[in-house]
Design an enzyme around this catalytic site. Structure first.
Site, PDB file in Angstrom:
ATOM      1  N   CYS A  78      22.620 -12.868  21.861  1.00  0.00           N
ATOM      2  CA  CYS A  78      21.742 -13.496  22.653  1.00  0.00           C
ATOM      3  C   CYS A  78      22.206 -14.817  22.888  1.00  0.00           C
ATOM      4  CB  CYS A  78      20.527 -13.413  22.059  1.00  0.00           C
ATOM      5  SG  CYS A  78      19.127 -13.484  23.178  1.00  0.00           S
ATOM      6  N   HIS A 166      20.020  -7.543  21.319  1.00  0.00           N
ATOM      7  CA  HIS A 166      20.139  -7.570  19.743  1.00  0.00           C
ATOM      8  C   HIS A 166      20.345  -6.097  19.157  1.00  0.00           C
ATOM      9  CE1 HIS A 166      18.413 -11.725  19.205  1.00  0.00           C
ATOM     10  NE2 HIS A 166      17.845 -11.339  20.374  1.00  0.00           N
ATOM     11  N   GLU A 168      20.987  -5.755  16.162  1.00  0.00           N
ATOM     12  CA  GLU A 168      20.244  -5.514  14.734  1.00  0.00           C
ATOM     13  C   GLU A 168      18.903  -4.745  14.433  1.00  0.00           C
ATOM     14  OE1 GLU A 168      19.558  -9.729  15.976  1.00  0.00           O
ATOM     15  OE2 GLU A 168      20.815  -8.033  16.452  1.00  0.00           O
ATOM     16  N   SER A 220       9.173 -11.284 -16.504  1.00  0.00           N
ATOM     17  CA  SER A 220       7.708 -11.181 -15.704  1.00  0.00           C
ATOM     18  C   SER A 220       7.278  -9.840 -15.868  1.00  0.00           C
ATOM     19  CB  SER A 220       7.805 -11.567 -14.284  1.00  0.00           C
ATOM     20  OG  SER A 220       8.657 -10.875 -13.616  1.00  0.00           O
ATOM     21  N   GLY A 221       8.557  -9.008 -16.218  1.00  0.00           N
ATOM     22  CA  GLY A 221       8.225  -7.514 -16.236  1.00  0.00           C
ATOM     23  C   GLY A 221       8.453  -6.770 -15.014  1.00  0.00           C
ATOM     24  N   GLY A 222       8.817  -7.625 -13.935  1.00  0.00           N
ATOM     25  CA  GLY A 222       8.997  -7.199 -12.764  1.00  0.00           C
ATOM     26  C   GLY A 222      10.455  -7.033 -12.639  1.00  0.00           C
TER      27      GLY A 222
END
Length: 508
Positions: A78, A166, A168, A220-222
């Site tokens: 583009c 595009h 993508e 954090s446990g994440g």
């Protein structure tokens, strides 16, 4: 060095999507502002120029010196294609009507690797107000659409390409094939950037970088902090010290559950209860930003105090991931302030520590794939994202211990129901919000005047955009009924059907 594709960002809303499409081919890719010129270039196998909200014809539009890229395969998308056209002597003019949305390729020239396997009539996605009206001398027209003359082109004798659509985005139906043609057939990438190769190279780099130094990490446990911890532990073993702070704003039983989940992983984890400290700092505060700052300030105080109990710490580890890094750098220039990540903003300076971020080149889904290769338990990898300030930004208005307990119960019923009905993994993030609103209700024969809560569930890839999940009505009815019957003080449940944008995922 790892071979890579370089994406030069001119501000397109699709730039991150370009990188994701490249990485789906097991090829490493980095995004940098359009003015970036790498010091070392031998490992760069190809360059992609993104689209842009700018018009290439407008005064002040980004027009960097791109002479250095001509020794590499180049694909302009583009704005990138229009810029290449103008630089090489072609013409770009304002379109009589903006070409936006779906279009179809009406002509494809045969014999070029870029469009190999792309069919005439295939759908592409356009998003531009300017159009290429004349190609530079001797440039080859590779494709066009019905409405506009140039959809794809190539420079003579060298792998320099431009597309006015595009590839993508999902709406370009054969876009993935086209990107693969460029990355594999034209750039010659080996497609060897896998979770296993990332782990091997990262662990090696961490060993060289950290040596025998001690590292402290806020768990954090994440997903992000856990995968970062596993990588660091594989590299430096017991020299990694993890601290998990209970800020009193976690989900029901989360502090205990997270510590139990880490017990058999070999990690050195210290749990710290500090709920009273956080709730005291939040007393009387209703403004969302002030709440975030208060929570961040107390976290730093607690984390610093606990970290100082560990002798000779040199490094602070963070679970920063690639979207955090990308958002830190603006295409408008390097003067833009770098944002702080997570809840550790300011800690490196306060504690005089160096920073290590082992995941700062990965997107969220890539972090999960690396975690699977590291054998991180699925109970951690499949957890929904949870904000650092926790329920503090899901309680609108002042945060009190009573409100936290009520919201923890509401959240527990919602999350557990998603798991019980096999819906948890269909949702990217689920949340409950306690509103500063009371409404009239009837329970039994009595009139009530109690709180309203919001259920929120979204689907997303990395949180940059999100859409609300169409949960079954029967499920929502059951959850609403369970919450109202079992959580004292709540008599109304609503479901948030806002997408991002324009709304955000969190309410504060």
């Amino acid at each position: 060095m790892q071979e890579m594709i370089l994406v030069l960002d001119f501000g397109s809303q699709y730039t991150q999507l370009i990188a994701r499409r490249v990485r789906e081919l097991n090829v490493y890719c980095e995004i940098h502002p359009y003015f970036y010129v790498p010091e070392k270039q031998q490992h760069i196998k190809g360059i992609i120029l993104s689209g842009s909200p700018f018009s290439v014809r407008a005064p002040g539009a980004p027009k960097p010196d791109l002479s250095w890229i001509k020794s590499k395969p180049v694909l302009g998308l583009c704005y990138g294609a229009q810029l290449l056209t103008m630089v090489e002597g072609g013409e770009v003019e304002r379109s009589s009507s903006r070409e936006y949305g779906r279009a179809r390729l009406s002509y494809i020239a045969g014999g070029d690797s870029l469009l190999n396997g792309i069919q005439e009539g295939s759908q592409v996605w356009m998003s531009h107000a300017d159009s290429i009206t004349r190609l530079p001398d001797d440039y080859l027209l590779l494709a066009r659409t019905n409405d506009f003359g140039v959809a794809a082109f190539r420079a003579p004798g060298k792998p320099l390409y431009g597309l006015q659509f595009h590839p993508e985005v999902y709406h370009t139906t054969q876009g993935s094939r086209l990107i693969r043609n460029f990355i594999v057939d034209i750039c010659g990438c080996a497609m060897d950037w896998t979770p296993e190769s990332f782990i091997s190279s990262t662990v090696g780099d961490l060993k060289n970088k950290l040596g025998n130094d001690k590292v402290v990490l806020g768990l954090s446990g994440g997903v992000d902090s856990s995968v970062a911890a596993f990588l660091l532990h594989r590299a430096i073993g017991e020299n990694l010290h993890c601290i998990f702070v209970d800020n009193g704003l976690l989900r029901k039983n989360e502090f205990e559950d997270v510590l139990i989940s880490y017990q058999d992983m070999g990690l050195n984890v210290r749990g710290v209860r500090a709920a009273d400290h956080f709730l005291s700092a939040l007393k009387g505060i209703s403004d969302p930003e002030k709440k975030r700052k208060a929570i961040g300030r107390v976290f730093i105080e607690v984390f610093e105090r606990e970290a100082h109990k560990i002798q000779d710490v040199v490094w602070l580890a963070q679970g920063t991931i690639y979207p955090d890094v990308i958002e830190s750098v603006s295409v408008k220039g390097p003067s833009v302030t770098i944002k702080s990540h997570h809840n550790v903003g300011g800690l490196p300076e306060i504690m005089n520590l160096k920073v290590v971020e082992p995941l700062n080149s990965l997107f969220k889904d890539e972090v999960r794939r690396v975690g699977r290769s590291l054998n991180v338990p699925s109970t951690i990898l499949e957890r929904h994202p949870f904000p650092g300030p926790g329920l503090g930004i899901r309680i609108l208005g002042e945060v009190t211990a009573e409100k936290v307990r009520a919201l923890q119960e509401v959240d527990h019923y919602f999350i557990q129901a998603l798991k019980d009905h096999g819906l948890y993994n269909d949702v990217w993030q689920a949340a409950t919000i306690l509103l500063p609103v009371q409404s009239v209700g009837v329970m039994g024969d009595e009139r009530t005047y109690e709180n309203a809560v919001v259920l929120r569930a979204v689907e997303s890839t990395d949180g940059m955009t999100a859409d609300w999940v169409h949960l079954p009505y029967e499920f929502l009815a059951r959850v609403s009924n369970d919450i109202i019957n079992n959580v004292k003080g709540v008599n109304r449940v609503v479901y948030d059907i806002s997408s991002k944008p324009p709304a955000t995922i969190e309410w504060e």
